[in-house]
Design a protein around this motif. Structure first.
Motif, PDB file in Angstrom:
ATOM      1  N   TYR A 294      29.383   3.003 -17.926  1.00  0.00           N
ATOM      2  CA  TYR A 294      27.992   2.573 -18.065  1.00  0.00           C
ATOM      3  C   TYR A 294      27.840   1.069 -17.892  1.00  0.00           C
ATOM      4  O   TYR A 294      26.754   0.538 -17.874  1.00  0.00           O
ATOM      5  CB  TYR A 294      27.455   2.961 -19.443  1.00  0.00           C
ATOM      6  N   PHE A 295      28.958   0.372 -17.852  1.00  0.00           N
ATOM      7  CA  PHE A 295      28.947  -1.079 -17.942  1.00  0.00           C
ATOM      8  C   PHE A 295      29.207  -1.721 -16.584  1.00  0.00           C
ATOM      9  O   PHE A 295      29.506  -2.894 -16.509  1.00  0.00           O
ATOM     10  CB  PHE A 295      30.034  -1.485 -18.957  1.00  0.00           C
TER      11      PHE A 295
ATOM     12  N   GLU B 163      19.519   7.572 -18.255  1.00  0.00           N
ATOM     13  CA  GLU B 163      18.339   8.341 -18.645  1.00  0.00           C
ATOM     14  C   GLU B 163      18.129   8.297 -20.156  1.00  0.00           C
ATOM     15  O   GLU B 163      17.026   8.440 -20.632  1.00  0.00           O
ATOM     16  CB  GLU B 163      18.462   9.804 -18.201  1.00  0.00           C
ATOM     17  N   ALA B 164      19.216   8.119 -20.877  1.00  0.00           N
ATOM     18  CA  ALA B 164      19.109   8.107 -22.334  1.00  0.00           C
ATOM     19  C   ALA B 164      19.854   6.883 -22.864  1.00  0.00           C
ATOM     20  O   ALA B 164      20.368   6.094 -22.097  1.00  0.00           O
ATOM     21  CB  ALA B 164      19.715   9.378 -22.907  1.00  0.00           C
ATOM     22  N   SER B 165      19.898   6.734 -24.172  1.00  0.00           N
ATOM     23  CA  SER B 165      20.632   5.618 -24.766  1.00  0.00           C
ATOM     24  C   SER B 165      22.108   5.973 -24.868  1.00  0.00           C
ATOM     25  O   SER B 165      22.457   7.021 -25.412  1.00  0.00           O
ATOM     26  CB  SER B 165      20.098   5.319 -26.167  1.00  0.00           C
ATOM     27  N   HIS B 166      22.950   5.112 -24.322  1.00  0.00           N
ATOM     28  CA  HIS B 166      24.388   5.322 -24.454  1.00  0.00           C
ATOM     29  C   HIS B 166      24.958   4.204 -25.303  1.00  0.00           C
ATOM     30  O   HIS B 166      24.858   3.030 -24.943  1.00  0.00           O
ATOM     31  CB  HIS B 166      25.053   5.300 -23.079  1.00  0.00           C
TER      32      HIS B 166
ATOM     33  N   LYS C 110       4.420  -1.255 -13.226  1.00  0.00           N
ATOM     34  CA  LYS C 110       3.982  -1.017 -14.608  1.00  0.00           C
ATOM     35  C   LYS C 110       4.608   0.264 -15.145  1.00  0.00           C
ATOM     36  O   LYS C 110       5.042   0.325 -16.304  1.00  0.00           O
ATOM     37  CB  LYS C 110       2.447  -0.919 -14.631  1.00  0.00           C
ATOM     38  N   ALA C 111       4.689   1.283 -14.278  1.00  0.00           N
ATOM     39  CA  ALA C 111       5.287   2.552 -14.705  1.00  0.00           C
ATOM     40  C   ALA C 111       6.756   2.361 -15.064  1.00  0.00           C
ATOM     41  O   ALA C 111       7.248   2.927 -16.044  1.00  0.00           O
ATOM     42  CB  ALA C 111       5.151   3.588 -13.600  1.00  0.00           C
ATOM     43  N   LEU C 112       7.448   1.510 -14.279  1.00  0.00           N
ATOM     44  CA  LEU C 112       8.855   1.228 -14.573  1.00  0.00           C
ATOM     45  C   LEU C 112       8.984   0.560 -15.938  1.00  0.00           C
ATOM     46  O   LEU C 112       9.819   0.939 -16.767  1.00  0.00           O
ATOM     47  CB  LEU C 112       9.435   0.324 -13.482  1.00  0.00           C
ATOM     48  N   ALA C 113       8.120  -0.432 -16.197  1.00  0.00           N
ATOM     49  CA  ALA C 113       8.159  -1.126 -17.486  1.00  0.00           C
ATOM     50  C   ALA C 113       7.849  -0.155 -18.621  1.00  0.00           C
ATOM     51  O   ALA C 113       8.505  -0.174 -19.662  1.00  0.00           O
ATOM     52  CB  ALA C 113       7.165  -2.285 -17.492  1.00  0.00           C
ATOM     53  N   ASP C 114       6.852   0.712 -18.417  1.00  0.00           N
ATOM     54  CA  ASP C 114       6.469   1.658 -19.470  1.00  0.00           C
ATOM     55  C   ASP C 114       7.592   2.636 -19.786  1.00  0.00           C
ATOM     56  O   ASP C 114       7.900   2.891 -20.947  1.00  0.00           O
ATOM     57  CB  ASP C 114       5.222   2.442 -19.043  1.00  0.00           C
ATOM     58  N   SER C 115       8.195   3.180 -18.721  1.00  0.00           N
ATOM     59  CA  SER C 115       9.204   4.206 -18.962  1.00  0.00           C
ATOM     60  C   SER C 115      10.447   3.610 -19.607  1.00  0.00           C
ATOM     61  O   SER C 115      11.194   4.305 -20.301  1.00  0.00           O
ATOM     62  CB  SER C 115       9.589   4.884 -17.649  1.00  0.00           C
ATOM     63  N   SER C 116      10.670   2.299 -19.413  1.00  0.00           N
ATOM     64  CA  SER C 116      11.884   1.709 -19.972  1.00  0.00           C
ATOM     65  C   SER C 116      11.777   1.542 -21.483  1.00  0.00           C
ATOM     66  O   SER C 116      12.752   1.216 -22.145  1.00  0.00           O
ATOM     67  CB  SER C 116      12.167   0.367 -19.307  1.00  0.00           C
ATOM     68  N   LEU C 117      10.599   1.746 -22.037  1.00  0.00           N
ATOM     69  CA  LEU C 117      10.460   1.616 -23.488  1.00  0.00           C
ATOM     70  C   LEU C 117      10.578   2.946 -24.219  1.00  0.00           C
ATOM     71  O   LEU C 117      10.293   3.045 -25.402  1.00  0.00           O
ATOM     72  CB  LEU C 117       9.128   0.957 -23.825  1.00  0.00           C
ATOM     73  N   ALA C 118      11.010   3.962 -23.486  1.00  0.00           N
ATOM     74  CA  ALA C 118      11.047   5.305 -24.062  1.00  0.00           C
ATOM     75  C   ALA C 118      11.909   5.367 -25.321  1.00  0.00           C
ATOM     76  O   ALA C 118      11.683   6.203 -26.185  1.00  0.00           O
ATOM     77  CB  ALA C 118      11.555   6.292 -23.028  1.00  0.00           C
ATOM     78  N   PHE C 119      12.877   4.464 -25.445  1.00  0.00           N
ATOM     79  CA  PHE C 119      13.805   4.544 -26.580  1.00  0.00           C
ATOM     80  C   PHE C 119      13.091   4.368 -27.911  1.00  0.00           C
ATOM     81  O   PHE C 119      13.561   4.774 -28.951  1.00  0.00           O
ATOM     82  CB  PHE C 119      14.936   3.525 -26.429  1.00  0.00           C
ATOM     83  N   LEU C 120      11.899   3.752 -27.853  1.00  0.00           N
ATOM     84  CA  LEU C 120      11.160   3.554 -29.098  1.00  0.00           C
ATOM     85  C   LEU C 120      10.614   4.863 -29.639  1.00  0.00           C
ATOM     86  O   LEU C 120      10.575   5.084 -30.838  1.00  0.00           O
ATOM     87  CB  LEU C 120      10.006   2.591 -28.858  1.00  0.00           C
ATOM     88  N   LEU C 121      10.201   5.741 -28.725  1.00  0.00           N
ATOM     89  CA  LEU C 121       9.659   7.017 -29.173  1.00  0.00           C
ATOM     90  C   LEU C 121      10.736   7.862 -29.818  1.00  0.00           C
ATOM     91  O   LEU C 121      10.484   8.579 -30.768  1.00  0.00           O
ATOM     92  CB  LEU C 121       9.054   7.767 -27.986  1.00  0.00           C
ATOM     93  N   GLY C 122      11.943   7.752 -29.279  1.00  0.00           N
ATOM     94  CA  GLY C 122      13.046   8.531 -29.833  1.00  0.00           C
ATOM     95  C   GLY C 122      13.436   8.059 -31.225  1.00  0.00           C
ATOM     96  O   GLY C 122      14.090   8.776 -31.959  1.00  0.00           O
ATOM     97  N   GLY C 123      13.037   6.853 -31.609  1.00  0.00           N
ATOM     98  CA  GLY C 123      13.332   6.343 -32.942  1.00  0.00           C
ATOM     99  C   GLY C 123      14.649   5.683 -33.068  1.00  0.00           C
ATOM    100  O   GLY C 123      15.522   5.682 -32.272  1.00  0.00           O
TER     101      GLY C 123
ATOM    102  N   MET D 294      28.792  -1.392 -30.167  1.00  0.00           N
ATOM    103  CA  MET D 294      28.505  -2.814 -30.046  1.00  0.00           C
ATOM    104  C   MET D 294      27.364  -3.041 -29.054  1.00  0.00           C
ATOM    105  O   MET D 294      26.561  -3.947 -29.206  1.00  0.00           O
ATOM    106  CB  MET D 294      29.738  -3.552 -29.521  1.00  0.00           C
ATOM    107  N   VAL D 295      27.358  -2.211 -28.029  1.00  0.00           N
ATOM    108  CA  VAL D 295      26.454  -2.409 -26.908  1.00  0.00           C
ATOM    109  C   VAL D 295      25.744  -1.094 -26.654  1.00  0.00           C
ATOM    110  O   VAL D 295      26.345  -0.036 -26.811  1.00  0.00           O
ATOM    111  CB  VAL D 295      27.267  -2.831 -25.655  1.00  0.00           C
ATOM    112  N   VAL D 296      24.471  -1.182 -26.334  1.00  0.00           N
ATOM    113  CA  VAL D 296      23.758   0.043 -25.991  1.00  0.00           C
ATOM    114  C   VAL D 296      23.172  -0.098 -24.591  1.00  0.00           C
ATOM    115  O   VAL D 296      22.559  -1.105 -24.265  1.00  0.00           O
ATOM    116  CB  VAL D 296      22.673   0.380 -27.034  1.00  0.00           C
ATOM    117  N   ILE D 297      23.445   0.896 -23.764  1.00  0.00           N
ATOM    118  CA  ILE D 297      22.885   0.906 -22.417  1.00  0.00           C
ATOM    119  C   ILE D 297      21.753   1.919 -22.421  1.00  0.00           C
ATOM    120  O   ILE D 297      21.990   3.116 -22.583  1.00  0.00           O
ATOM    121  CB  ILE D 297      23.933   1.336 -21.368  1.00  0.00           C
ATOM    122  N   ASP D 298      20.522   1.456 -22.282  1.00  0.00           N
ATOM    123  CA  ASP D 298      19.388   2.358 -22.252  1.00  0.00           C
ATOM    124  C   ASP D 298      18.398   1.870 -21.198  1.00  0.00           C
ATOM    125  O   ASP D 298      18.603   0.810 -20.600  1.00  0.00           O
ATOM    126  CB  ASP D 298      18.752   2.473 -23.647  1.00  0.00           C
ATOM    127  N   PRO D 299      17.334   2.637 -20.957  1.00  0.00           N
ATOM    128  CA  PRO D 299      16.381   2.211 -19.916  1.00  0.00           C
ATOM    129  C   PRO D 299      15.809   0.813 -20.173  1.00  0.00           C
ATOM    130  O   PRO D 299      15.481   0.088 -19.235  1.00  0.00           O
ATOM    131  CB  PRO D 299      15.281   3.283 -20.004  1.00  0.00           C
TER     132      PRO D 299
END
Lengths: 495, 107
Positions: free
Chosen positions: A10-11, A60-63, A482-495, A69-74
């Motif tokens: 992922y890195f 696609e998801a948070s890794h 804008k859609a790219l920016a919006d979709s990259s914040l999806a991790f917030l909905l997942g909590g 130490m590091v999280v790879i997410d959108p």
């Protein structure tokens, strides 16, 4: 804490930037620091490969990798694009800058290696998920910044900027680390989500928590130059070579915001499952941030009003823009954060564009004084036209991208009924119109002392146009970005 | 004379000492004008950080703090290295390391 090779997959983009750094150092060594074009090509090749890997390996998801130490997410992925873009543009226009490539500067190859390592540091900042990673990535970017600010070491202004930067920077990182140590003491953890769990368990006193959080925020606030941690910005931005200033104003600032958002969200905020958020502790964060935002933008704009040096004016204007960006952060709503991400990207484009014009003019005029820009509208019509577009965009006037970006920020505020801050933001935009337009006035309505073109290189003008086009186009058709920016914040909905 | 065998050092003592060190460091940076003294004060701040981490780490029986300190030491060294290099460069050109002399950018 285990390391597995599947984590490393992922890195890739970051790993490639780190390798590019080593490759740049080696290339510089092999060519004995004489063939800077070769080092530049290595850097550009590395950045392009890293960009390609970023496109291919979209998460696609948070890794959570490297032992969390590091999280790879959108979210981090979105910032990869921003940083690689900023690095690429800075690399290209550094090569044509007199301040970087002038006669008496040796070791230009080193400059490109620093660019690579800074890009790596910024990418990790957006991915940090642990206090240790937070501190290390900020330090990586900071220490590189100190060196780059003093890169023109025969210039007294550059070395002075560098010294001021390193003194205040080291102090602020000391404060930040002390805050980190307090948080560790309170929760017994350094991971962001573990800190939240520790805080939920209700450990420690409220006062200690406030001090710890404020100290960590001071460290990040210094990086994004929010008032009252802004005092270094005008001096450093004015003294550093212009390409470096352009990089500082776009790159580390975006990285600071990425870190701020992630740290706040993962360690302080509770998502309630329906997309709404509540803050963990009884401290009035929204008020604190709202006041910080209001003071930052007002101070930045008022101080910019009386500047005659364009570079220093852009430094103050960048402080004002941090104020606008913090507006989106105040209520911690999803719409606000989406607006911040979109704004950061647009800001990077338009601000790099404006600085690129300053660099082009500095190459010929050897000055950044506004009076020297007189009559440029007739001497260099393309350059002056592009500069006017960037200035319109920075003010936030339609039909430019800056207008759309600012509109989303204000819309998020109005949605949350924070009228006074939205009104202050609009007032500030009006103030900023005055000083931005004074540059345009100088270019078009003040008669020139000399006539004829400046003999700028075609490549330089072409690069300015390449940045001016998206500034205009994104003002008319912005939905994919804008859609790219919006979709990259999806991790917030997942909590 | 107090009996040293009954004197215990608690977490609180360490934290107090580190808070004192930290504020000596901060006031050093804020009030002194000699750049080298300012760097020394920053090192003092970082020492305070390390002390807090180690004390807490020992209290909790957790390794994270120790690891953090190792990294913090390395980073502090790098920072001091860069800072002193810049200082040498500026001293060569200007013959002074008093930060009040560095006002070229404020004019």
């Amino acid at each position: 804490m285990n390391f597995t090779w599947s984590d490393a997959a992922y890195f890739w983009p970051e790993a490639i930037m780190a390798l590019t750094f080593i490759a740049c150092v080696l290339t510089d060594l092999v060519t004995r620091g004489r063939r800077h074009g070769v080092t530049l090509s290595v850097l550009i090749a590395g950045t392009v490969v890293s960009l390609a890997m970023t496109v291919i390996k979209a998460p696609e998801a948070s890794h959570y990798v490297f032992g969390q130490m590091v999280v790879i997410d959108p979210f981090a992925h979105f910032f990869r694009y921003v940083f690689l873009f900023v690095t690429l543009v800075t690399a290209v226009f550094s090569y044509s800058s007199r301040e970087i490539m002038g006669k008496d500067r040796e070791n230009q190859g080193e400059y490109y290696s620093f660019l690579a390592v800074m890009c790596f540091g910024m990418m990790v900042m957006a991915e940090a998920n642990d206090l240790l990673m937070l501190a290390l990535s900020i330090e990586l970017v900071s220490i590189t910044s100190y060196i780059m600010a003093g890169y023109a070491r025969f210039s007294l202004r550059s070395t002075e900027a560098s010294l001021k930067y390193v003194l205040w920077g080291a102090m602020s990182s000391g404060v930040m680390l002390y805050g980190a140590s307090i948080l560790y003491g309170l929760t017994g953890a350094t991971g962001f989500s573990a800190i939240r769990e520790g805080l939920l368990a209700g450990s420690g006193s409220e006062l200690a928590l406030l001090v710890g959080m404020l100290f960590v925020l001071a460290g990040i606030g210094y990086k994004i130059s929010a008032v009252p941690f802004h005092f270094w910005t005008p001096d450093v931005y004015e003294g550093a070579p212009t390409p470096v200033t352009a990089l500082f104003s776009a790159g580390p600032k975006a990285a600071g915001f990425a870190l701020l958002i992630r740290f706040f969200y993962t360690s302080l905020v509770q998502t309630d499952g329906t997309g709404g958020v509540t803050l963990l502790e009884g401290i009035q964060w929204p008020w604190l941030l709202a006041i910080m935002s209001a003071v930052t933008m007002t101070w930045g704009n008022l101080a910019a009003l009386r500047q005659t040096n364009v570079k220093r004016m852009l430094a103050y204007s960048s402080i004002a823009h941090v104020g606008y960006l913090l507006m989106g952060f105040v209520l911690l709503t999803q719409a606000g954060l989406q607006a911040i991400l979109f704004y950061l990207l647009i800001y990077a484009i338009m601000n790099l564009g404006a600085f690129l014009v300053v660099i082009a003019l500095n190459n010929r005029l050897h000055s950044e004084h506004m009076d020297d820009y007189a009559g440029l509208g007739y001497r260099e019509p393309i350059l002056a036209g592009a500069m006017t577009i960037f200035l319109f965009s920075l003010t936030g006037l339609p039909p430019t991208a800056g207008f759309v970006a600012k509109f989303y920020l204000f819309a998020a505020l109005v949605d949350s009924q924070l009228w006074w801050l939205a009104l202050l933001g609009v007032l500030n935009s009006v103030i900023s119109l005055y000083y931005y337009m004074s540059i345009a006035r100088s270019m078009y309505f003040t008669p020139a002392t000399e006539t004829g073109g400046l003999g700028l290189s075609r490549a330089h003008v072409a690069l300015v146009v390449i940045l001016a086009v998206p500034t205009l186009v994104l003002g008319l058709y912005w939905s994919p970005v804008k859609a790219l920016a919006d979709s990259s914040l999806a991790f917030l909905l997942g909590g | 004379m107090p009996d040293l065998t009954t004197l215990h050092v608690h977490l609180g003592h360490y934290l107090t000492l580190s808070a004192i060190l930290f504020f000596i460091g901060v006031s050093g940076v804020v009030f002194r004008r000699n750049a080298i003294i300012m760097f020394m004060s920053i090192e003092l701040m970082l020492t305070a950080v390390n002390l807090t981490f180690l004390a807490v780490s020992r209290q909790l029986g957790d390794h994270q703090g120790h690891v953090f300190v190792l990294f913090a030491l390395a980073v502090a060294a790098a920072e001091a290295g860069v800072g002193l290099a810049i200082l040498v460069e500026i001293f060569k050109r200007r013959g002074s390391i008093d930060v009040d002399d560095f006002r070229k950018l404020m004019e």
